[in-house]
Design a protein around this motif. Structure first.
Motif, PDB file in Angstrom:
ATOM      1  N   GLN A  74      12.086  -2.878  -3.281  1.00 33.89           N
ATOM      2  CA  GLN A  74      11.626  -1.501  -3.446  1.00 33.89           C
ATOM      3  C   GLN A  74      12.518  -0.716  -4.407  1.00 33.89           C
ATOM      4  OE1 GLN A  74       8.713  -0.834  -2.395  1.00 33.89           O
ATOM      5  NE2 GLN A  74       8.623  -2.808  -1.324  1.00 33.89           N
ATOM      6  N   VAL A  75      13.795  -1.029  -4.460  1.00 38.03           N
ATOM      7  CA  VAL A  75      14.688  -0.388  -5.428  1.00 38.03           C
ATOM      8  C   VAL A  75      14.241  -0.720  -6.851  1.00 38.03           C
ATOM      9  CG1 VAL A  75      17.036  -0.479  -6.382  1.00 38.03           C
ATOM     10  CG2 VAL A  75      16.696  -0.150  -3.925  1.00 38.03           C
ATOM     11  N   VAL A  76      13.869  -1.970  -7.075  1.00 36.93           N
ATOM     12  CA  VAL A  76      13.341  -2.360  -8.384  1.00 36.93           C
ATOM     13  C   VAL A  76      12.059  -1.578  -8.679  1.00 36.93           C
ATOM     14  CG1 VAL A  76      12.343  -4.250  -9.726  1.00 36.93           C
ATOM     15  CG2 VAL A  76      14.372  -4.661  -8.319  1.00 36.93           C
ATOM     16  N   ALA A  77      11.187  -1.467  -7.670  1.00 39.95           N
ATOM     17  CA  ALA A  77       9.923  -0.748  -7.859  1.00 39.95           C
ATOM     18  C   ALA A  77      10.158   0.735  -8.145  1.00 39.95           C
ATOM     19  CB  ALA A  77       9.046  -0.902  -6.613  1.00 39.95           C
ATOM     20  N   LEU A  78      11.289   1.271  -7.705  1.00 41.41           N
ATOM     21  CA  LEU A  78      11.612   2.673  -7.985  1.00 41.41           C
ATOM     22  C   LEU A  78      11.968   2.898  -9.453  1.00 41.41           C
ATOM     23  CD1 LEU A  78      13.765   3.716  -4.885  1.00 41.41           C
ATOM     24  CD2 LEU A  78      11.641   4.791  -5.627  1.00 41.41           C
ATOM     25  N   GLY A  79      12.221   1.816 -10.171  1.00 50.01           N
ATOM     26  CA  GLY A  79      12.586   1.940 -11.581  1.00 50.01           C
ATOM     27  C   GLY A  79      14.060   2.168 -11.812  1.00 50.01           C
ATOM     28  N   ILE A  80      14.891   1.784 -10.828  1.00 53.78           N
ATOM     29  CA  ILE A  80      16.338   1.926 -10.990  1.00 53.78           C
ATOM     30  C   ILE A  80      16.812   0.936 -12.047  1.00 53.78           C
ATOM     31  CG2 ILE A  80      18.572   1.815  -9.816  1.00 53.78           C
ATOM     32  CD1 ILE A  80      16.698   4.046  -8.871  1.00 53.78           C
ATOM     33  N   PRO A  81      17.638   1.377 -13.008  1.00 52.60           N
ATOM     34  CA  PRO A  81      18.170   0.444 -14.010  1.00 52.60           C
ATOM     35  C   PRO A  81      18.877  -0.740 -13.349  1.00 52.60           C
ATOM     36  CG  PRO A  81      18.654   2.706 -14.624  1.00 52.60           C
ATOM     37  CD  PRO A  81      18.084   2.759 -13.232  1.00 52.60           C
ATOM     38  N   GLU A  82      18.814  -1.880 -14.003  1.00 52.97           N
ATOM     39  CA  GLU A  82      19.321  -3.114 -13.393  1.00 52.97           C
ATOM     40  C   GLU A  82      20.771  -2.997 -12.929  1.00 52.97           C
ATOM     41  OE1 GLU A  82      19.651  -7.892 -14.447  1.00 52.97           O
ATOM     42  OE2 GLU A  82      18.640  -6.509 -15.813  1.00 52.97           O
ATOM     43  N   LYS A  83      21.612  -2.324 -13.701  1.00 55.45           N
ATOM     44  CA  LYS A  83      23.026  -2.247 -13.334  1.00 55.45           C
ATOM     45  C   LYS A  83      23.262  -1.410 -12.075  1.00 55.45           C
ATOM     46  CE  LYS A  83      24.080   1.699 -16.378  1.00 55.45           C
ATOM     47  NZ  LYS A  83      24.930   2.148 -17.507  1.00 55.45           N
ATOM     48  N   GLY A  84      22.289  -0.598 -11.687  1.00 52.73           N
ATOM     49  CA  GLY A  84      22.458   0.238 -10.505  1.00 52.73           C
ATOM     50  C   GLY A  84      21.722  -0.257  -9.275  1.00 52.73           C
ATOM     51  N   ARG A  85      20.958  -1.335  -9.410  1.00 47.00           N
ATOM     52  CA  ARG A  85      20.128  -1.784  -8.297  1.00 47.00           C
ATOM     53  C   ARG A  85      20.944  -2.298  -7.112  1.00 47.00           C
ATOM     54  NH1 ARG A  85      15.920  -5.160 -12.153  1.00 47.00           N
ATOM     55  NH2 ARG A  85      14.942  -3.305 -13.125  1.00 47.00           N
ATOM     56  N   PHE A  86      21.984  -3.067  -7.413  1.00 48.47           N
ATOM     57  CA  PHE A  86      22.797  -3.632  -6.332  1.00 48.47           C
ATOM     58  C   PHE A  86      23.454  -2.516  -5.524  1.00 48.47           C
ATOM     59  CE2 PHE A  86      26.820  -5.686  -4.814  1.00 48.47           C
ATOM     60  CZ  PHE A  86      26.227  -6.561  -3.923  1.00 48.47           C
ATOM     61  N   ASN A  87      24.003  -1.521  -6.224  1.00 49.50           N
ATOM     62  CA  ASN A  87      24.653  -0.408  -5.529  1.00 49.50           C
ATOM     63  C   ASN A  87      23.650   0.369  -4.680  1.00 49.50           C
ATOM     64  OD1 ASN A  87      27.141  -1.007  -6.633  1.00 49.50           O
ATOM     65  ND2 ASN A  87      26.970   0.474  -8.290  1.00 49.50           N
ATOM     66  N   ALA A  88      22.462   0.603  -5.224  1.00 51.94           N
ATOM     67  CA  ALA A  88      21.455   1.368  -4.488  1.00 51.94           C
ATOM     68  C   ALA A  88      21.011   0.624  -3.236  1.00 51.94           C
ATOM     69  CB  ALA A  88      20.255   1.641  -5.392  1.00 51.94           C
ATOM     70  N   ALA A  89      20.708  -0.662  -3.383  1.00 45.96           N
ATOM     71  CA  ALA A  89      20.216  -1.446  -2.240  1.00 45.96           C
ATOM     72  C   ALA A  89      21.300  -1.613  -1.180  1.00 45.96           C
ATOM     73  CB  ALA A  89      19.720  -2.811  -2.708  1.00 45.96           C
ATOM     74  N   ARG A 116       0.813  -1.212   0.000  1.00 46.68           N
ATOM     75  CA  ARG A 116       0.000   0.000   0.000  1.00 46.68           C
ATOM     76  C   ARG A 116       0.852   1.270   0.000  1.00 46.68           C
ATOM     77  NH1 ARG A 116      -4.509  -1.485   4.698  1.00 46.68           N
ATOM     78  NH2 ARG A 116      -5.270  -3.421   3.750  1.00 46.68           N
ATOM     79  N   LEU A 117       2.156   1.112   0.146  1.00 50.00           N
ATOM     80  CA  LEU A 117       3.058   2.254   0.244  1.00 50.00           C
ATOM     81  C   LEU A 117       3.797   2.483  -1.062  1.00 50.00           C
ATOM     82  CD1 LEU A 117       4.675   1.397   3.708  1.00 50.00           C
ATOM     83  CD2 LEU A 117       2.700   2.867   3.295  1.00 50.00           C
ATOM     84  N   SER A 118       4.250   3.705  -1.275  1.00 50.97           N
ATOM     85  CA  SER A 118       5.150   3.965  -2.389  1.00 50.97           C
ATOM     86  C   SER A 118       6.492   3.313  -2.073  1.00 50.97           C
ATOM     87  CB  SER A 118       5.333   5.473  -2.577  1.00 50.97           C
ATOM     88  OG  SER A 118       6.089   6.008  -1.505  1.00 50.97           O
ATOM     89  N   PRO A 119       7.340   3.079  -3.087  1.00 53.74           N
ATOM     90  CA  PRO A 119       8.644   2.473  -2.800  1.00 53.74           C
ATOM     91  C   PRO A 119       9.445   3.267  -1.767  1.00 53.74           C
ATOM     92  CG  PRO A 119       8.212   2.411  -5.156  1.00 53.74           C
ATOM     93  CD  PRO A 119       7.116   3.228  -4.543  1.00 53.74           C
ATOM     94  N   GLN A 120       9.430   4.609  -1.873  1.00 56.32           N
ATOM     95  CA  GLN A 120      10.166   5.426  -0.909  1.00 56.32           C
ATOM     96  C   GLN A 120       9.602   5.244   0.497  1.00 56.32           C
ATOM     97  OE1 GLN A 120       8.935   6.502  -3.806  1.00 56.32           O
ATOM     98  NE2 GLN A 120      10.382   7.860  -4.867  1.00 56.32           N
ATOM     99  N   GLU A 121       8.281   5.232   0.614  1.00 56.63           N
ATOM    100  CA  GLU A 121       7.650   5.055   1.926  1.00 56.63           C
ATOM    101  C   GLU A 121       7.946   3.664   2.483  1.00 56.63           C
ATOM    102  OE1 GLU A 121       3.683   7.908   1.412  1.00 56.63           O
ATOM    103  OE2 GLU A 121       3.635   5.812   0.745  1.00 56.63           O
ATOM    104  N   ALA A 122       7.962   2.662   1.609  1.00 55.75           N
ATOM    105  CA  ALA A 122       8.242   1.295   2.052  1.00 55.75           C
ATOM    106  C   ALA A 122       9.682   1.179   2.558  1.00 55.75           C
ATOM    107  CB  ALA A 122       8.003   0.313   0.907  1.00 55.75           C
TER     108      ALA A 122
END
Length: 223
Positions: free
Chosen positions: A128-143, A81-87
């Motif tokens: 939630q990083v995936v739900a934010l629409g982060i490109p695949e190559k940047g997801r690991f770094n973001a999470a 029920r939350l946005s990715p940022q809220e989650a």
């Protein structure tokens, strides 16, 4: 990973891994990791150590199970029920509250970053990083940037739990630290002199969430 499955030969026993983990958490909350022994646990459960070994191989496995149990309990519900940022913020607050309520969890998370409790947190962040629409190559770094910040909190609480063990309250102890900071040369350490008065009065929870928001802002820019 919390697992209530009994080992062969104990079918029907009133003693379960969940009961063992609950008792271990109680000991950890009151006495810390040093007080958690299989002898103390057996006394708490009114059973023999051998019965406990049917369910838990050793103290490391027990600590990992207890840590995961606490982290799971503080996981946010209904994140859909939350946005990715809220989650992400809700998950971060859950980790903060878990460590704040059970200081020994900080030492366990920071001491073993590959245990299941850490993977549980990483999975929640990564989803939630995936739900934010982060490109695949940047997801690991973001999470992992978010995870590293949370484990930094865990390490900080692990140190603080030892620092305040003598019974001194947080504000008094931090005032003493701030006073030491103010003894430093103000020309060499102007920023330290600027923030020293804030140290005893700052709110850990607010500061932690401000850090999460800074990382989220950076992640958003990377999109």
């Amino acid at each position: 990973m919390t697992d209530s499955t009994q080992r062969p030969g104990r079918r029907g026993s009133a003693l379960s891994k969940d009961r063992i983990v609950q008792a271990a958490i109680s000991i950890l909350d009151n006495e810390g990791a040093a007080g958690l022994t299989f002898r103390a646990l057996a006394g708490r459960l009114k059973t023999g150590s051998g019965a406990i070994y049917w369910h838990v191989a050793d103290k490391d496995e027990l600590l990992a199970a207890a840590t995961d149990h606490v982290i799971a309990k503080f996981e946010p519900q209904d994140v859909g029920r939350l946005s990715p940022q809220e989650a992400i913020r809700a998950l971060a607050l859950g980790v903060f509250d878990a460590i704040d309520s059970h200081p020994w969890v900080g030492a366990q998370l920071s001491g073993n970053p590959f245990q299941y409790a850490v993977l549980r947190i990483l999975e929640g962040l990564g989803t939630q990083v995936v739900a934010l629409g982060i490109p695949e190559k940047g997801r690991f770094n973001a999470a992992t940037a978010l995870l590293s910040f949370m484990l930094g909190l865990a390490a900080q609480y692990a140190v603080a739990s030892h620092h305040f063990r003598d019974g001194s309250d947080r504000t008094t102890a931090l005032r003493a630290v701030a006073a030491k900071w103010m003894e430093l040369d103000p020309e060499q350490h102007p920023f330290i002199h600027q923030v020293a008065p804030l140290l005893p009065v700052h709110d850990d929870r607010e500061q932690f969430m401000a850090g999460i928001d800074l990382i989220l802002a950076g992640i958003d820019t990377s999109r």
